[in-house]
Each structure stands twice: as structure tokens, then as C-alpha cells.
Design an enzyme around this catalytic site. Structure first.
Site, PDB file in Angstrom:
ATOM      1  N   ASP A 286     -65.248 -86.254  19.126  1.00 40.06           N
ATOM      2  CA  ASP A 286     -66.175 -85.595  20.022  1.00 40.06           C
ATOM      3  C   ASP A 286     -66.777 -86.665  20.928  1.00 40.06           C
ATOM      4  O   ASP A 286     -67.495 -87.563  20.473  1.00 40.06           O
ATOM      5  CB  ASP A 286     -67.279 -84.834  19.300  1.00 40.06           C
ATOM      6  CG  ASP A 286     -67.995 -83.909  20.283  1.00 40.06           C
ATOM      7  OD1 ASP A 286     -67.608 -83.918  21.474  1.00 40.06           O
ATOM      8  OD2 ASP A 286     -68.912 -83.181  19.880  1.00 40.06           O
TER       9      ASP A 286
HETATM   10  C1  BGC Z   1     -69.481 -81.500  22.768  1.00 40.35           C
HETATM   11  C2  BGC Z   1     -68.124 -80.888  22.484  1.00 40.35           C
HETATM   12  C3  BGC Z   1     -67.355 -80.740  23.765  1.00 40.35           C
HETATM   13  C4  BGC Z   1     -67.249 -82.095  24.440  1.00 40.35           C
HETATM   14  C5  BGC Z   1     -66.460 -82.072  25.724  1.00 40.35           C
HETATM   15  C6  BGC Z   1     -69.373 -82.762  23.603  1.00 40.35           C
HETATM   16  O1  BGC Z   1     -70.601 -83.217  23.987  1.00 40.35           O
HETATM   17  O2  BGC Z   1     -70.132 -81.761  21.553  1.00 40.35           O
HETATM   18  O3  BGC Z   1     -68.281 -79.646  21.845  1.00 40.35           O
HETATM   19  O4  BGC Z   1     -66.091 -80.194  23.524  1.00 40.35           O
HETATM   20  O5  BGC Z   1     -68.556 -82.554  24.721  1.00 40.35           O
HETATM   21  O6  BGC Z   1     -67.114 -81.441  26.740  1.00 40.35           O
END
Ligand code: BGC
Length: 730
Positions: A286
Site C-alpha cells: 500500500d
Molecule cells: C490507500 C489504498 C489505495 C492506494 C492507491 C492508499 O493510500 O490506502 O487503499 O489503493 O492509496 O491510491
């Protein structure tokens, strides 16, 4: 017995149902990957493991300086947030035509509840208790995305979420394990379809692995500290359901678990996901969660954090540029094994092959399909249908709803009555405010010239106008940024002076219908005691106003049920239906039992709750056989009658309590449900089934299975039902 051997035996008996070979696995692809790995340089391999973002400007998509060169040199294998067919086709052209090996790029995006046609937020969709609807909305979202240059969505989020302060509860299916499993599988099937080479399907991603929903105090990114038992019984099953449905990718979570951040957690990413579950797709971090292991206090610097991540089992680094910066050198120095890199690259290339990108790298960037498939009438129609199934009628005194279309003066007011943007909710992909039908527009359209619909946004004027109205509809709740990522709230009441406004309007003596927009359960006992009717609408998406008018005017009878408990007060949190009994269950006459001095133990609205424009009567449950053995299926039947005067849908819910266990068991757990539609006056016998799997859990010794003994089986309209029968497992 030594500890390692014991652990192995425990794990082996712990119900290890390794992943069956997924549909997208192909031995022919593996041979082609072998050949590619033979000729790839170390930098090119690390490039496949690197994911960077594209940006979005007023003029459309843009890419940071340097990234195009990285594509050309093979140092960047995947991009997220880049979308629209033509733009992605151009980036793809660089990868395919200008790099040494021509390996196509993978394009990812957060398509969480729709790409351009926006569906209800996932929590709302879960409130429909309709797996087919969840699958359909994911299928439509995939079709729209796949036409706009995308291959991969960072969805579904399958985190069990039991703390309404956590803003991200809006992205998942709520508090329950079973409903979470059903929704996880449906969404994966919807995004991925039966065949990933079909250019109308995209890769799904089960996130956030794992236990992100258990962040302490509901504060985003916060510490998680739960037992291995709770991890396995509560937080992992929806991930396993996504895996069994064939999910292609997993995303790590930001939180630590038992002292180890998820992106460096070998127990999660290797022992459980690979060794026990047999997952064959790839794991992406993530965002910058590798980098974040430094402030977590588990790595001295970024390079060390990168090593932890690769050792733990991470395949792709999202935006952190840690693999990009350090990995090749770490392999050269021997700090990281070459074989680990090769395995990660294999898993990533596997999915590029599975999508058919090596046959036609442009098959997902089709401007004709893009113009024909996006925001179509049919997609909007589906969004309207699914939105109205997501609404939950929480209160309806004197049957004030549905409203009559003819005659009557309807006053519409409240901060969200005509806000297009707020209807989209967080994570709305390429959804645009201008496409949205608001409550006001929907109501005006539906009423035509029959009812008088008046709209007043100013509070003082609303009070004045209310005196002349027959009914007042107040659109209240949270603006869209108040839930989602980094949107935890310590006070989960109605924001600002909305509660006071509802009270003042109610004091006039006219019926007040509150339509709630929010991404989490709210603690609103004051609204419950003053409003005449309350309709929970979540964030309904593009077709919000049409769907709401369908329900408020009675063209559709609401049948949604809460996927999360609504507390009376934030002090009750965590509050969820499947709690434990304690040794001193609440007794109002005994002070020394488990309760509060200043608040009831009961929620405002329980899990599974919801009303409609008709009523249902549940007969006593009966069992085909009161005793079963482990290989039997228990069949539980109830006679269900629509006792009202219109057709309607109810959700028959079956909960199980394992009365005595080798470890304490929840007071009840949802194990089956069925949505049933009955005509006015109609009766039907509904039969739900239970197998040994439904009675199984991680036992005292951490083996997985059932325990013989007594079970209580509850069948009714929500988690508080007392309609029960006993079952014995021999
Ligand atoms: C979030 C994810 C997301 C990723 C990409 C992160 O900050 O926790 O759920 O898929 O960003 O946008």
C-alpha cells in the site's frame, strides 16, 4: 516437541485449504516467463517490481518528469492513476516500442465503486445484502475501466471494520465476517469475470492485508494488536474468500500487526498467503508503506526497509521507489537473493500474460469502446437500481413514507439536498459531479406537476417555509470528504448544527423525513427521537436522486439492512453484534454486571436491521433433524409471511451460537441469509442450510474445525432476533 515442529503441525491441521490452481494460471505462460527472465537485466527485473503514479491536471492526465525515461529504460513496469484510452495507449507505446524487451505496462487505479458511472459506496452496496448486485456493479466498473486503458483495480477492500470512527469503513462490507466473505467473492468475480483475457475484465486486488480495520481507536494508519485467533477467525476469512474466487493480487496494509508492519510481515505475506493458502498472484504494497517502516521503528533506513519487504514477500513497491533505488544493488551485494527477485517478477509477468497484454498490449485502450461503454444509459439504470437497494429505512412513524406524488407541498432542505459532488462519496474514480442527479432534481422530476416541491437552503427561511409545507425532507449527513482514507472522526454525530436544525423543524409539528448521507454508522439518538422518518442513503452515486425519489415516493419498497451496528454513543465503540457474553452478562438489576452507568448496552440500530413499506412475520424455526453429524447438512426452515398491503423484500438472517466451546464463542454469528420478495399477503417457507464449515472456528489448540455439542440457531429479521431453535452436533 520443539517449537518449530509444533507450529508446523498446528498449521498443517489448521484447515489449510491451499488455493486451487486459478483459471488464469497457464503453463505455457510460465515457459515464456522463463525465457524472459533469462534475458532480463537486474534493472529490468526491478522495473517490473516498481509502480509509480501518474497525475491528473486540469487539462487531463500528466506524468512526472523522469517517469517517461524510466519507462523507456525498462525501470518502470506499472503505473497507477493514469487513465483514459488515448493517454494510456501513448504510455504503453513507449513501453512496447521503445524499450529493449517491449514488456507492456500494467495500469492500475482505485476503481472502488464505479469508474465513471458511480455506484453506492461499498458499505451501502453491502446494505443491499445482494451479492448479485455487488457483482454486477463491479462488472460494469470493470467494463468502463477496461475501455479507458486500465488493467487493474485496487479493490475490493475486504477489511472487516467494527469501528465507525474509522473513515475507511465506507470502502468495505462492514462488521461481519460472513457478509464480508460473500461480498468479497462477488466483487472479485465481477471485476475479473471468468476470463482475464476478455478485454472487458480487469485484475482485482484484495486489500489491505491484513487487519487494517482493527486500527486502534478507529484512527487511520494506527497500530493493530489482535490475537492470532481473532486474526484468523475474524479478519482473514474475507481475504480467503477473495482468494478462493480467484483474486489476482493482494495489497498490504499500513498497520503493524503484533509489532511487525504488514509490508514487512513474513507471517502474513509468506506463511499465510503463500505457504498455507497457495496464492499465485502478486502482492503490491500500500503506497509508501515500505518507506514507512522507518518511522514505525523497525528499519534504520529505507534500504533496510526494502530488504524487510522483499524478505517478507512483497512483489511490487507502490510509489515508494525503494526497490527502484536499492534493490538491484542489494542483489549484487548478496544481501537479497536473486531467486527472490525472479519469483516476484514471475508473479507480476504472470498477470500481464493472463491479461493478454503480450498478445495485444493495446487491447484495454480502445477509444471507440471508451466512448461507447462509459456512462451509458444501461449503466446509469443499473446504478439507480443498485442504489435504491442499498437504502435502509431506519424509522417510519405513522407510515409517513412513502410520500404521495399528487397533491401536497414538499419542502426539501438540508446541506446535501442539491450537492452533486457529495453524492459520489470518497474514492469515486473518474466519477464527475456534473453527471449526478441530486435528491432535489430527482424529487422534482418524479413529482412533475403533481406535487409542489419547494427547495430552501437557508435555515431561517427553511423554518418559515416549513410552516406552509405538508412534509419536510431534510438531506443531512457528512460531506464526501468526511469518510474514506484519513477521515477518522472522534465524534460520529451529525456534523455542525444539523441536529439542531432537525429539532427545530420537528418542533413545528409537521412530519420530518431525514435522508442521511454518510460513509459510516452515525450516533444519532437525537435524530431518532425527533424525526418522523429516517432513510439511510449512504453515498448513492451518480443516480442518487432518481433512486431516492423511487423510494421516497414508493415506486420501490426499500429492503436494505444495516451491515454495521449504529451505536447510540461513540463511548460504546467498539460495539458489534457478534460480541462475547462475558462472565457477567448485563443484568439491569445488578450493578456488578457488564454495562455502563450512563448509557445502555444496546445500539441505536442493530446489525441486520431495516424496515420497509410492508411488514413480515417470521414463524418459529424448525429443523429437519435436531441432531446432525459432521458430514450432515442442517436444514433450518421458517414460514415467512408478508403481513402488509404491498409487495416487499426482507432478508431472512440466520445466526449461530456455539453454546460451549473450548474457547469462548460470540453470542451469535451470521452464517446464512436469503433475500426474499413476497407479494402482499403471500407466505413462503424459507430453508437455509448449515454445514460443519459454518460451525467451525480456531479451537483452543489453534486447529480449525467444529466441536460437538449444543448450538442455538436464530432466524429472524436482524441480529437481535430471539426466534431460535436448538441443534446438536454429534
Ligand atoms: C490507500 C489504498 C489505495 C492506494 C492507491 C492508499 O493510500 O490506502 O487503499 O489503493 O492509496 O491510491
Amino acid at each position: 516437541m520443539n517449537k518449530a515442529l509444533l507450529l508446523m503441525l498446528v498449521l498443517l491441521s489448521a484447515g489449510l485449504r491451499a488455493q486451487q490452481v486459478p483459471d488464469w494460471y497457464d503453463a505455457g505462460h510460465e515457459r515464456r516467463i522463463d525465457s524472459l527472465l533469462d534475458i532480463m537485466t537486474l534493472e529490468e527485473k526491478v522495473g517490473q517490481m516498481t509502480l509509480f503514479t501518474s497525475d491528473w491536471d486540469v487539462t487531463g492526465p500528466t506524468i512526472r518528469e523522469g517517469y517517461q525515461d524510466d519507462i523507456k529504460t525498462g525501470r518502470l513496469g506499472a503505473i497507477f492513476n493514469a487513465h483514459t484510452a488515448e493517454y494510456n495507449r501513448n504510455l504503453q507505446r513507449i513501453a512496447v516500442e521503445e524499450t529493449r524487451l517491449g514488456i507492456p505496462l500494467l495500469f492500475g487505479y482505485d476503481v472502488i465503486h464505479g469508474y465513471r458511472t458511480i455506484f453506492p459506496i461499498p458499505l451501502g452496496e453491502a446494505a443491499s445484502w445482494n451479492a448479485e448486485a455487488a457483482e454486477e456493479s463491479a462488472r460494469i466498473a470493470a467494463r468502463e475501466s477496461a475501455a479507458a486503458g486500465l488493467h487493474w483495480t485496487f479493490a475490493p477492500m475486504v477489511d472487516v471494520a467494527r469501528d465507525p470512527r474509522w473513515g475507511r469503513v465506507m470502502e468495505g462490507a462492514g462488521e461481519d465476517v460472513y457478509l464480508g466473505k460473500v461480498m468479497a467473492a462477488a466483487r472479485v468475480k465481477g471485476f475479473q469475470g471468468d476470463d482475464l483475457t476478455d478485454p472487458l475484465t480487469i485484475l482485482a486486488c484484495a486489500k489491505h492485508f491484513a487487519a487494517y480495520g482493527a486500527a486502534q481507536a478507529g484512527r487511520d494508519y494506527h497500530t493493530v494488536d489482535i490475537s492470532e485467533r481473532v486474526l484468523r477467525d475474524i479478519y482473514l476469512p474475507p481475504f480467503k474468500a477473495a482468494l478462493d474466487a480467484g483474486v489476482a493480487t493482494f495489497m498490504t496494509s499500513f498497520n503493524e500487526l503484533d509489532g511487525v508492519p504488514a509490508s514487512g510481515n513474513e507471517h502474513l505475506l509468506t506463511e499465510i498467503l503463500r505457504d498455507q493458502w497457495g496464492f499465485m498472484g502478486f502482492v503490491v504494497t500500500d503506497y509508501t508503506s515500505i518507506n514507512e517502516m522507518v518511522p514505525h521503528g523497525i528499519a534504520t533506513d529505507s534500504a533496510a526497509a526494502g530488504e524487510l519487504a522483499i524478505e517478507a514477500g512483497v512483489d511490487m513497491d507502490m510509489q515508494g521507489a525503494i526497490f527502484y533505488e536499492y534493490l538491484a544493488e542489494q542483489v549484487r551485494s548478496g544481501a537479497v537473493a536473486q531467486s527472490q527477485i525472479d519469483e516476484a517478477v514471475r508473479r507480476i509477468l504472470r498477470m500481464k500474460y493472463a491479461l493478454g497484454l503480450f498478445d495485444d498490449p493495446y487491447r484495454y485502450s480502445d477509444t471507440t469502446r471508451e466512448s461507447e461503454n462509459i456512462l451509458t444509459e444501461a449503466n446509469r439504470e443499473a446504478a439507480r437500481r443498485i442504489a435504491r437497494e442499498s437504502f435502509v429505512l431506519l424509522k417510519n412513524e405513522d407510515n409517513v413514507l412513502p410520500l404521495a406524488k399528487d397533491g401536497g407541498r414538499i419542502l426539501i432542505t438540508g446541506p446535501l439536498a442539491d450537492s452533486q459532488e457529495d453524492m459520489l462519496g470518497a474514492w469515486h474514480g473518474d466519477g464527475r459531479a456534473a453527471d449526478v442527479i441530486t435528491l432535489l432534481t430527482g424529487m422534482r422530476e418524479a413529482a412533475g406537476d403533481k406535487a409542489q416541491v419547494q427547495y430552501v437552503s437557508d435555515m431561517t427561511e427553511a423554518i418559515r417555509a416549513a410552516r406552509r409545507a405538508d412534509v419536510i425532507v431534510v438531506a443531512a449527513g457528512e460531506t464526501w470528504e468526511m469518510s474514506g482514507e484519513a477521515a477518522s472522526r472522534a465524534d460520529i454525530g451529525l456534523p455542525g448544527d444539523q441536529g439542531a436544525m432537525i429539532r427545530e423543524l420537528a418542533a413545528i409539528g409537521k412530519p420530518v423525513v431525514v435522508v442521511l448521507f454518510n460513509g459510516r454508522p452515525l450516533a444519532i439518538p437525537g435524530v431518532d427521537s425527533t424525526a418522523t422518518a429516517i432513510l439511510e442513503a449512504w453515498y448513492p452515486g451518480t443516480e442518487a436522486g432518481h433512486a431516492l425519489a423511487d423510494v421516497l415516493f414508493g415506486d420501490h419498497n426499500p429492503g436494505g439492512r444495516l451491515p454495521m451496528t449504529f451505536p447510540r454513543s461513540v463511548g460504546q465503540v467498539p460495539i458489534f453484534y457478534s460480541m462475547k457474553n462475558t462472565g457477567r452478562p448485563m443484568d439491569p438489576n445488578n450493578k456488578y454486571t457488564s454495562k455502563y452507568l450512563d448509557e445502555s448496552n444496546d445500539p441505536l440500530y442493530p446489525f441486520g436491521y431495516g424496515l420497509g413499506y410492508t411488514t413480515f412475520e417470521y414463524g418459529a424455526p424448525s429443523l429437519e433433524s435436531a441432531t446432525i453429524t459432521r458430514n450432515d447438512t442442517a436444514r433450518v426452515s421458517v414460514e415467512l409471511t408478508n403481513t402488509g398491503s404491498v409487495a416487499g423484500t426482507t432478508v431472512v438472517q440466520l445466526y449461530v451460537q456455539d453454546v460451549i466451546g473450548s474457547v469462548t464463542r460470540p453470542v451469535r454469528e451470521l452464517k446464512a441469509f436469503e433475500r426474499v420478495e413476497l407479494a402482499a399477503g403471500e407466505s413462503r417457507t424459507v430453508t437455509l442450510e448449515l454445514t460443519e464449515e459454518d460451525l467451525s472456528f480456531y479451537r483452543r489448540d489453534m486447529t480449525y474445525g467444529s466441536e460437538p455439542g449444543a448450538f442455538r440457531i436464530y432466524v429472524g429479521a436482524d441480529a437481535t432476533t430471539s426466534n431460535a431453535i436448538s441443534l446438536t452436533l454429534e
